[in-house]
Design a protein around this motif. Structure first.
Motif, PDB file in Angstrom:
ATOM      1  N   ALA A  43      -0.598  -6.693   5.188  1.00 38.57           N
ATOM      2  CA  ALA A  43      -1.854  -6.868   5.922  1.00 38.57           C
ATOM      3  C   ALA A  43      -2.997  -6.186   5.191  1.00 38.57           C
ATOM      4  CB  ALA A  43      -1.719  -6.302   7.334  1.00 38.57           C
ATOM      5  N   SER A  44      -3.616  -6.937   4.297  1.00 33.93           N
ATOM      6  CA  SER A  44      -4.797  -6.467   3.584  1.00 33.93           C
ATOM      7  C   SER A  44      -5.518  -7.682   3.024  1.00 33.93           C
ATOM      8  CB  SER A  44      -4.418  -5.523   2.442  1.00 33.93           C
ATOM      9  OG  SER A  44      -5.568  -5.125   1.715  1.00 33.93           O
ATOM     10  N   PRO A  45      -6.844  -7.732   3.155  1.00 34.23           N
ATOM     11  CA  PRO A  45      -7.569  -8.881   2.600  1.00 34.23           C
ATOM     12  C   PRO A  45      -7.567  -8.908   1.073  1.00 34.23           C
ATOM     13  CG  PRO A  45      -9.097  -7.234   3.460  1.00 34.23           C
ATOM     14  CD  PRO A  45      -7.732  -6.810   3.880  1.00 34.23           C
ATOM     15  N   SER A  46      -7.289  -7.762   0.437  1.00 35.25           N
ATOM     16  CA  SER A  46      -7.294  -7.709  -1.025  1.00 35.25           C
ATOM     17  C   SER A  46      -6.524  -6.468  -1.492  1.00 35.25           C
ATOM     18  CB  SER A  46      -8.737  -7.651  -1.554  1.00 35.25           C
ATOM     19  OG  SER A  46      -9.377  -6.466  -1.091  1.00 35.25           O
ATOM     20  N   TRP A  47      -6.164  -6.465  -2.764  1.00 38.02           N
ATOM     21  CA  TRP A  47      -5.568  -5.285  -3.361  1.00 38.02           C
ATOM     22  C   TRP A  47      -6.666  -4.246  -3.608  1.00 38.02           C
ATOM     23  CZ3 TRP A  47      -0.584  -3.967  -4.054  1.00 38.02           C
ATOM     24  CH2 TRP A  47       0.381  -4.974  -3.931  1.00 38.02           C
ATOM     25  N   ASN A  48      -6.324  -2.979  -3.418  1.00 41.77           N
ATOM     26  CA  ASN A  48      -7.256  -1.891  -3.682  1.00 41.77           C
ATOM     27  C   ASN A  48      -6.455  -0.611  -3.885  1.00 41.77           C
ATOM     28  OD1 ASN A  48      -6.916  -0.517  -0.985  1.00 41.77           O
ATOM     29  ND2 ASN A  48      -7.715  -2.494  -0.281  1.00 41.77           N
ATOM     30  N   ALA A  49      -7.138   0.467  -4.211  1.00 44.48           N
ATOM     31  CA  ALA A  49      -6.457   1.715  -4.547  1.00 44.48           C
ATOM     32  C   ALA A  49      -5.646   2.280  -3.388  1.00 44.48           C
ATOM     33  CB  ALA A  49      -7.470   2.755  -5.026  1.00 44.48           C
ATOM     34  N   GLY A  50      -5.997   1.898  -2.158  1.00 43.83           N
ATOM     35  CA  GLY A  50      -5.221   2.366  -1.016  1.00 43.83           C
ATOM     36  C   GLY A  50      -3.829   1.767  -0.963  1.00 43.83           C
ATOM     37  N   PHE A  51      -3.622   0.688  -1.703  1.00 41.60           N
ATOM     38  CA  PHE A  51      -2.306   0.063  -1.779  1.00 41.60           C
ATOM     39  C   PHE A  51      -1.695   0.225  -3.167  1.00 41.60           C
ATOM     40  CE2 PHE A  51      -4.274  -2.162   1.800  1.00 41.60           C
ATOM     41  CZ  PHE A  51      -3.267  -2.038   2.753  1.00 41.60           C
ATOM     42  N   ALA A  52      -2.183   1.208  -3.916  1.00 45.34           N
ATOM     43  CA  ALA A  52      -1.639   1.444  -5.257  1.00 45.34           C
ATOM     44  C   ALA A  52      -0.140   1.717  -5.208  1.00 45.34           C
ATOM     45  CB  ALA A  52      -2.369   2.615  -5.914  1.00 45.34           C
ATOM     46  N   VAL A  53       0.317   2.370  -4.151  1.00 49.90           N
ATOM     47  CA  VAL A  53       1.749   2.649  -4.007  1.00 49.90           C
ATOM     48  C   VAL A  53       2.557   1.357  -4.059  1.00 49.90           C
ATOM     49  CG1 VAL A  53       3.522   3.484  -2.399  1.00 49.90           C
ATOM     50  CG2 VAL A  53       1.432   4.814  -2.749  1.00 49.90           C
ATOM     51  N   MET A  54       2.017   0.303  -3.431  1.00 52.43           N
ATOM     52  CA  MET A  54       2.746  -0.963  -3.407  1.00 52.43           C
ATOM     53  C   MET A  54       2.675  -1.682  -4.752  1.00 52.43           C
ATOM     54  SD  MET A  54       3.967  -0.568  -0.508  1.00 52.43           S
ATOM     55  CE  MET A  54       4.999  -2.024  -0.636  1.00 52.43           C
TER      56      MET A  54
END
Length: 357
Positions: A43-54
């Motif tokens: 659930a995210s409209p785009s990739w960003n640093a908050g999802f770097a773990v993924m």
């Protein structure tokens, strides 16, 4: 209820209809060579640093270490990610609390097995110097949200209702993500924001100083995590344990070397790099990632733990707003996989991260 902007209707439809919009086809996991194929709705409209773990979990081969071949698809909201899982379009999803809690009364059978957001991530904030000092002051104002059906929008409506206001007391203005959000607040298109933690950090990185509007009902509440259907979890428990363990390794790696984690993100998703000097881009991205790493339990080797008291607090908030009927938190989560998810060498993963430079 109007308050949830059709989320209940969407989720109910998912219980009987095949989900659409997923590039991975059927959500049933199967074998791909020696790896188990898993479809994942994030659930995210785009990739960003908050999802770097993924991004780390993929770039560093942690999925493969656990015998998995994972296909990740992005969906703009938690409701849509939940729809994919409930409707069979994905094996599991990463989502905040609301759609799973709402789906409980609709027998969607969704259950969490692993944490990703240890704290409630949504809040209301205003620019420094704003004449808005409390939620009551939002009457007649414009609140920026990523989308009118987003969880942030639902949070804004709920917060206003809990403060004795009508849900339409303020206007919700969709401002997308990234630069659009920053431009909207700098130009005065909106008076307040209803976003989540990492988005606020991105706005702060752009030089905008913000002041939170306290919502006491979500203090110490749990944020959300990885969920699937109870049926799938019972049938393929080992697959979900391995997925959780791969993600736990990525959290350990990211905390040991945040810059290496951001480089993994940029490698897989170059659009997240942005423009401008690399030194500033890296510093800003690390600040966003550090928001996500806070409180994850890496130091205590408790990554992925779901806090029952915090989850109960989240359900109390939703129930107090009339979004759900109160039920025990453990109706929609299990902690039986927690030990298996943390069954790996934290030291070895940290050493790998530090050697990445």
């Amino acid at each position: 209820m109007k308050l949830v902007s059709g989320a209940v209707a969407v989720l109910c439809a998912a219980a009987t209809l095949s989900a659409c919009g997923s590039d991975s086809g059927s959500g049933d996991s199967g074998k791909s060579g020696n790896l188990t194929s898993v479809s994942f709705a994030m659930a995210s409209p785009s990739w960003n640093a908050g999802f770097a773990v993924m991004a780390v979990v993929e770039a560093e081969g942690f999925y493969e270490e656990e015998g998995l071949k994972v296909t990740t698809n992005l969906f703009p909201s938690a409701t849509q990610a939940a729809q994919q899982v409930a409707g069979g379009g994905a094996d599991l999803g990463l989502m905040t609390v609301e759609p799973v809690a709402i789906g409980h009364d609709k027998d969607l059978d969704l259950t969490y097995f692993d944490s990703y957001w240890p704290k409630w991530i949504y809040s209301l904030q205003v620019p420094e110097g704003s004449d808005v000092k409390s939620i009551a002051d939002l009457k007649g104002k414009k609140i920026g949200v990523t989308a009118v059906a987003s969880s942030g929008a639902t949070f804004a409506r709920t917060a206003m209702k809990l403060n004795g206001m009508k849900e339409n007391a303020a206007s919700l203005v969709p401002i997308g993500a990234g630069a659009q959000q920053i431009n909207a607040i700098k130009s005065g298109q909106v008076d307040a924001l209803a976003l989540w933690d990492i988005q606020y950090q991105a706005v702060k990185n752009a030089g905008v100083t913000l002041t939170p509007l306290p919502v006491k009902e979500t203090a110490d509440a749990w944020g959300g995590g990885f969920a699937t259907t109870r049926k799938k979890l019972d049938a393929k428990k080992d697959v979900y344990e391995r997925f959780g363990r791969a993600v736990a390794k990525a959290f350990v790696f990211s905390q040991a070397n945040p810059e290496a984690a951001i480089r993994d993100l940029w490698k897989l998703h170059p659009e997240t790099r942005g423009s401008g000097p690399e030194k500033k881009a890296m510093a800003d991205a690390v600040k966003v990632l550090e928001v996500r790493l806070e409180g994850q339990g890496v130091d205590s080797k408790t990554v992925g733990r779901i806090d029952e008291a915090g989850f109960t607090r989240s359900l109390d908030f939703l129930a107090s707003a009339g979004l759900i009927k109160k039920f025990p938190a453990k109706d929609v989560y299990t902690d039986e996989m927690f030990t298996a998810i943390n069954n790996f060498s934290y030291d070895d993963v940290a050493k790998k991260a530090k050697s990445a430079g």
